[in-house]
Design an enzyme around this catalytic site. Structure first.
Site, PDB file in Angstrom:
ATOM      1  N   ALA A  98       0.848  -1.192   0.000  1.00 20.18           N
ATOM      2  CA  ALA A  98       0.000   0.000   0.000  1.00 20.18           C
ATOM      3  C   ALA A  98       0.883   1.242   0.000  1.00 20.18           C
ATOM      4  CB  ALA A  98      -0.911   0.001   1.226  1.00 20.18           C
ATOM      5  N   MET A  99       0.307   2.361  -0.432  1.00 23.91           N
ATOM      6  CA  MET A  99       1.044   3.623  -0.479  1.00 23.91           C
ATOM      7  C   MET A  99       0.091   4.764  -0.167  1.00 23.91           C
ATOM      8  SD  MET A  99       3.814   5.224  -0.840  1.00 23.91           S
ATOM      9  CE  MET A  99       3.987   6.992  -0.716  1.00 23.91           C
ATOM     10  N   GLU A 100       0.555   5.683   0.691  1.00 22.39           N
ATOM     11  CA  GLU A 100      -0.305   6.727   1.262  1.00 22.39           C
ATOM     12  C   GLU A 100      -0.346   8.015   0.452  1.00 22.39           C
ATOM     13  OE1 GLU A 100       3.782   7.275   3.340  1.00 22.39           O
ATOM     14  OE2 GLU A 100       2.555   5.624   2.596  1.00 22.39           O
ATOM     15  N   HIS A 133      -3.814   2.351   8.611  1.00 20.04           N
ATOM     16  CA  HIS A 133      -2.415   2.800   8.592  1.00 20.04           C
ATOM     17  C   HIS A 133      -2.195   3.835   7.491  1.00 20.04           C
ATOM     18  CE1 HIS A 133       1.984   2.213   9.186  1.00 20.04           C
ATOM     19  NE2 HIS A 133       2.023   2.541   7.895  1.00 20.04           N
ATOM     20  N   GLU A 134      -2.644   3.527   6.295  1.00 18.55           N
ATOM     21  CA  GLU A 134      -2.416   4.459   5.188  1.00 18.55           C
ATOM     22  C   GLU A 134      -3.211   5.747   5.378  1.00 18.55           C
ATOM     23  OE1 GLU A 134       0.056   3.719   3.365  1.00 18.55           O
ATOM     24  OE2 GLU A 134       0.142   1.710   4.218  1.00 18.55           O
ATOM     25  N   HIS A 137      -1.466   8.120   7.797  1.00 22.71           N
ATOM     26  CA  HIS A 137      -0.317   8.818   7.217  1.00 22.71           C
ATOM     27  C   HIS A 137      -0.686  10.221   6.738  1.00 22.71           C
ATOM     28  CE1 HIS A 137       3.193   6.357   7.349  1.00 22.71           C
ATOM     29  NE2 HIS A 137       2.682   5.340   6.678  1.00 22.71           N
TER      30      HIS A 137
END
Length: 272
Positions: A98-100, A133-134, A137
């Site tokens: 995953a990426m925020e 979590h993402e 961020h």
């Protein structure tokens, strides 16, 4: 523009490093909901998937998790979402978990899609934790970002700590809602079990890192390959260091410190 072409103008209301910019294009379908922040902003929350109605149905739990994370961050840290749209995109060929990216979190499908009728409890909890979590961020990583990659634990360790607290609270709420009787005791027990799970992960995965040739502090001094920074030490041990501050200061004192951190460093690239 003619010929079936068009253009869009990107307006960026918040300064940020370029690694947080993302653009996604494709044939995607969505499930969506509205979320009103405590500041009165009405946010369009959408989960996009590369598939048909069955895939959209499997994304509904991720949408619930995103809404829960937004509400929790307001309640526990006073952090409201700051854009009119929050998009989550799940694609099967994304080569990371995953990426925020700001306002456009991108995930591998396995981190978002889950059918409550067939997915295991562990799979559902994984989706819940990664979605949160993402999202977290947005403040610990995006609004306040890192000066350089040596400071990675400042966003990752802190955000792991935040998602652990969130999931512990969700465990407790689920237990309270599922059973009757001494709900507070059952909720506290469920949260304690989540803490035990987190500690087991540190003991089984991070301690071996400390005991071997890959041992390093949560803020490394050098690297051979940047990919090597994404370690259990930076993430998990970093979260435990943050938790030490909470234990020493107490929950209320820690919240005051976090409020001051955001007040001082919003829009900045900082160090730990």
């Amino acid at each position: 523009l003619g010929g079936g072409r068009h253009f869009a103008e990107f307006e960026d209301p918040h300064p940020k490093p370029t690694y947080l910019f993302a653009c996604v294009a494709g044939e995607l379908n969505k499930c969506e909901a509205k979320f009103e922040t405590f500041e009165g902003r009405l946010v369009n929350v959408r989960v996009w998937v590369d598939g048909g109605p069955s895939r959209v149905a499997e994304a509904s739990f991720a949408l619930e998790c995103a809404l829960a994370a937004m509400a929790w961050d307001e309640r526990e840290f006073g952090r409201a979402y700051d854009l009119d749209d929050f998009n989550i995109v799940a694609v099967a060929d994304f080569n990371m978990g995953a990426m925020e990216n700001k306002g456009l979190n991108v995930f591998n499908s396995k981190c978002v899609l889950a059918d409550p009728k067939s997915a295991t409890d562990a799979a559902m909890r994984r989706v819940q934790g990664i979605i949160a979590h993402e999202y977290f961020h947005n403040w610990t990583g995006n609004r306040v970002t890192c000066r350089d990659w040596f400071q990675l634990t400042l966003k990752e360790g802190l955000t792991v700590y935040r998602d652990q607290r969130f999931t512990a609270d969700m465990y407790a709420q689920a237990k309270d809602g599922a059973e009757h009787g001494a709900e507070e005791d059952k909720g506290a027990a469920a949260a304690a079990l989540k803490r035990i799970e987190d500690v087991k992960t540190v003991r089984s995965a991070q301690w071996s890192e400390d005991a071997g040739g890959m041992a390093h502090p949560i803020r490394p001094d050098s690297y051979v390959k940047m990919d090597n920074f994404y370690t259990r030490t930076v993430y998990r041990k970093g979260a435990e260091v943050v938790r030490l501050y909470e234990v020493l200061l107490g929950r209320q004192g820690f919240r005051k410190g976090m409020d001051l951190y955001f007040e001082r460093h919003d829009g900045q690239a900082v160090t730990c």
